[in-house]
Motif scaffolding. Sequence first.
Motif, PDB file in Angstrom:
ATOM      1  N   ARG A 134      -3.685  21.966  47.395  1.00 42.74           N
ATOM      2  CA  ARG A 134      -2.239  21.927  47.671  1.00 42.74           C
ATOM      3  C   ARG A 134      -1.293  21.552  46.743  1.00 42.74           C
ATOM      4  NH1 ARG A 134      -5.858  21.761  51.439  1.00 42.74           N
ATOM      5  NH2 ARG A 134      -5.699  22.184  53.610  1.00 42.74           N
ATOM      6  N   LEU A 135      -1.811  20.813  45.597  1.00 41.41           N
ATOM      7  CA  LEU A 135      -0.944  20.571  44.518  1.00 41.41           C
ATOM      8  C   LEU A 135      -0.569  21.909  43.677  1.00 41.41           C
ATOM      9  CD1 LEU A 135       0.139  18.646  42.336  1.00 41.41           C
ATOM     10  CD2 LEU A 135      -1.942  18.266  41.308  1.00 41.41           C
ATOM     11  N   LEU A 136      -1.887  22.761  43.632  1.00 39.02           N
ATOM     12  CA  LEU A 136      -1.225  24.066  42.958  1.00 39.02           C
ATOM     13  C   LEU A 136      -0.240  24.999  43.825  1.00 39.02           C
ATOM     14  CD1 LEU A 136      -1.569  26.525  41.080  1.00 39.02           C
ATOM     15  CD2 LEU A 136      -3.581  27.226  42.564  1.00 39.02           C
ATOM     16  N   ALA A 137      -0.360  24.997  45.219  1.00 41.33           N
ATOM     17  CA  ALA A 137       0.606  25.463  46.168  1.00 41.33           C
ATOM     18  C   ALA A 137       1.970  24.902  45.751  1.00 41.33           C
ATOM     19  CB  ALA A 137       0.186  25.299  47.405  1.00 41.33           C
ATOM     20  N   PHE A 138       2.117  23.757  45.814  1.00 43.46           N
ATOM     21  CA  PHE A 138       3.300  23.015  45.407  1.00 43.46           C
ATOM     22  C   PHE A 138       3.935  23.401  43.861  1.00 43.46           C
ATOM     23  CE2 PHE A 138       5.126  19.435  42.831  1.00 43.46           C
ATOM     24  CZ  PHE A 138       6.363  19.308  43.303  1.00 43.46           C
ATOM     25  N   VAL A 139       2.907  23.443  42.981  1.00 41.77           N
ATOM     26  CA  VAL A 139       3.399  24.010  41.563  1.00 41.77           C
ATOM     27  C   VAL A 139       3.747  25.306  41.883  1.00 41.77           C
ATOM     28  CG1 VAL A 139       2.675  24.104  39.233  1.00 41.77           C
ATOM     29  CG2 VAL A 139       2.148  22.163  40.374  1.00 41.77           C
ATOM     30  N   ALA A 140       3.211  26.312  42.516  1.00 41.11           N
ATOM     31  CA  ALA A 140       3.480  27.695  42.556  1.00 41.11           C
ATOM     32  C   ALA A 140       4.791  27.921  43.240  1.00 41.11           C
ATOM     33  CB  ALA A 140       2.299  28.320  43.240  1.00 41.11           C
ATOM     34  N   THR A 141       5.074  27.108  44.342  1.00 36.71           N
ATOM     35  CA  THR A 141       6.087  27.058  44.797  1.00 36.71           C
ATOM     36  C   THR A 141       7.562  26.796  44.023  1.00 36.71           C
ATOM     37  OG1 THR A 141       5.386  26.505  47.002  1.00 36.71           O
ATOM     38  CG2 THR A 141       7.493  26.441  46.891  1.00 36.71           C
ATOM     39  N   SER A 142       7.205  25.877  43.171  1.00 31.63           N
ATOM     40  CA  SER A 142       8.357  25.448  42.074  1.00 31.63           C
ATOM     41  C   SER A 142       8.544  26.553  40.973  1.00 31.63           C
ATOM     42  CB  SER A 142       7.833  24.278  41.293  1.00 31.63           C
ATOM     43  OG  SER A 142       8.682  23.793  40.344  1.00 31.63           O
ATOM     44  N   ILE A 143       7.446  27.176  40.675  1.00 27.71           N
ATOM     45  CA  ILE A 143       7.449  28.452  39.753  1.00 27.71           C
ATOM     46  C   ILE A 143       8.302  29.585  40.401  1.00 27.71           C
ATOM     47  CG2 ILE A 143       6.122  30.187  38.620  1.00 27.71           C
ATOM     48  CD1 ILE A 143       4.021  28.153  38.083  1.00 27.71           C
ATOM     49  N   ASP A 144       7.799  29.755  41.693  1.00 23.67           N
ATOM     50  CA  ASP A 144       8.614  30.880  42.639  1.00 23.67           C
ATOM     51  C   ASP A 144      10.243  30.332  42.742  1.00 23.67           C
ATOM     52  OD1 ASP A 144       6.211  31.996  43.253  1.00 23.67           O
ATOM     53  OD2 ASP A 144       6.190  31.000  45.165  1.00 23.67           O
ATOM     54  N   ARG A 145      10.468  29.148  42.883  1.00 25.08           N
ATOM     55  CA  ARG A 145      11.940  28.837  42.825  1.00 25.08           C
ATOM     56  C   ARG A 145      12.533  29.093  41.509  1.00 25.08           C
ATOM     57  NH1 ARG A 145      11.133  24.708  45.639  1.00 25.08           N
ATOM     58  NH2 ARG A 145      10.614  23.257  43.936  1.00 25.08           N
ATOM     59  N   GLU A 146      11.944  28.706  40.553  1.00 29.19           N
ATOM     60  CA  GLU A 146      12.646  28.870  39.229  1.00 29.19           C
ATOM     61  C   GLU A 146      12.491  30.234  38.572  1.00 29.19           C
ATOM     62  OE1 GLU A 146      14.190  26.390  37.808  1.00 29.19           O
ATOM     63  OE2 GLU A 146      13.859  25.125  39.350  1.00 29.19           O
ATOM     64  N   GLY A 147      11.450  30.890  39.014  1.00 38.20           N
ATOM     65  CA  GLY A 147      11.485  32.576  38.599  1.00 38.20           C
ATOM     66  C   GLY A 147      10.825  32.485  37.276  1.00 38.20           C
ATOM     67  N   GLU A 148      10.156  31.456  36.539  1.00 39.26           N
ATOM     68  CA  GLU A 148       9.418  31.497  35.421  1.00 39.26           C
ATOM     69  C   GLU A 148       8.671  30.308  35.468  1.00 39.26           C
ATOM     70  OE1 GLU A 148      10.702  31.397  30.783  1.00 39.26           O
ATOM     71  OE2 GLU A 148      11.100  29.642  31.942  1.00 39.26           O
ATOM     72  N   VAL A 149       7.255  30.636  34.849  1.00 38.37           N
ATOM     73  CA  VAL A 149       6.293  29.814  34.724  1.00 38.37           C
ATOM     74  C   VAL A 149       6.704  28.183  34.020  1.00 38.37           C
ATOM     75  CG1 VAL A 149       3.909  29.462  34.163  1.00 38.37           C
ATOM     76  CG2 VAL A 149       4.587  31.490  34.859  1.00 38.37           C
ATOM     77  N   GLU A 150       7.237  28.300  32.952  1.00 39.65           N
ATOM     78  CA  GLU A 150       7.471  27.315  32.308  1.00 39.65           C
ATOM     79  C   GLU A 150       8.739  26.484  33.134  1.00 39.65           C
ATOM     80  OE1 GLU A 150       8.743  25.766  27.632  1.00 39.65           O
ATOM     81  OE2 GLU A 150       7.403  27.371  28.132  1.00 39.65           O
ATOM     82  N   ARG A 151       9.543  26.982  33.109  1.00 37.83           N
ATOM     83  CA  ARG A 151      10.608  26.386  33.996  1.00 37.83           C
ATOM     84  C   ARG A 151      10.093  25.648  35.403  1.00 37.83           C
ATOM     85  NH1 ARG A 151      14.113  30.608  32.816  1.00 37.83           N
ATOM     86  NH2 ARG A 151      14.093  31.268  35.042  1.00 37.83           N
ATOM     87  N   GLY A 152       9.062  26.516  36.081  1.00 34.11           N
ATOM     88  CA  GLY A 152       8.614  26.026  37.364  1.00 34.11           C
ATOM     89  C   GLY A 152       7.638  24.906  37.172  1.00 34.11           C
ATOM     90  N   VAL A 153       6.857  24.936  36.179  1.00 35.72           N
ATOM     91  CA  VAL A 153       5.993  23.767  35.924  1.00 35.72           C
ATOM     92  C   VAL A 153       6.823  22.561  35.478  1.00 35.72           C
ATOM     93  CG1 VAL A 153       4.226  22.936  34.229  1.00 35.72           C
ATOM     94  CG2 VAL A 153       3.931  25.206  35.151  1.00 35.72           C
ATOM     95  N   GLN A 154       7.953  22.831  34.613  1.00 36.07           N
ATOM     96  CA  GLN A 154       8.527  21.340  34.408  1.00 36.07           C
ATOM     97  C   GLN A 154       9.376  20.950  35.562  1.00 36.07           C
ATOM     98  OE1 GLN A 154      11.387  23.369  31.424  1.00 36.07           O
ATOM     99  NE2 GLN A 154       9.961  22.852  29.700  1.00 36.07           N
ATOM    100  N   ALA A 155       9.877  21.894  36.579  1.00 31.44           N
ATOM    101  CA  ALA A 155      10.536  21.240  37.668  1.00 31.44           C
ATOM    102  C   ALA A 155       9.455  20.643  38.672  1.00 31.44           C
ATOM    103  CB  ALA A 155      11.137  22.542  38.471  1.00 31.44           C
TER     104      ALA A 155
END
Length: 198
Positions: free
Chosen positions: A133-154
Amino acid sequence: LGLVAARPVSPRVLLRDAPRSLAELSREHQDGWGMARWTGDGWQVERSTACAATCGRYARVVDHAPAELLIAHVRQKTVGPTSLANTHPFRRVVDGGEVVFAHNGTVRDVAELTARTSPARGAEVTGDTDSERLLAFVATSIDREGEVERGVQAAVATLHELHDHHAGAGGVGSINFLLSCGERLYAHRLGRSLHLLT
């Protein structure tokens, strides 16, 4: 365990031969093991519900796992039964490529993360763990930011905000994780120690 090297190296010492190798740690964390190795063409992922220290398959994989990029995990279940679906590392498609993810710790307030997770990412959860579920949250953030690094940071910024907001109740729990897209390895620490060796 996350490993990044300039050329393929054998992780055997870290995974099996050292006094505090993952195999030795698995005597305490007996509820499965997993290893994701980047091959250049994608992730090769091996997982089992056996204890790594006594698993012949683990020994064979370790002996044939030279890697430039690797994430390995031994599980001590806190949320969810011992099953392959609950065994790390988990793999998802994000930002046009695959990522792998492993978590150490226990998320105290999974509902807080689920509320910030897209329905599509929530639907990808097949196991019972807080980690997936933590991964699903992080993946949602990556989707929203459109890039892995920015998504992980967010995602990390949100995790720390939630932790600070719930500090009186002990924060959001222990959230150490490794995530890799095959080009970079991201390591995050919250609530537990994280050791780095260069």
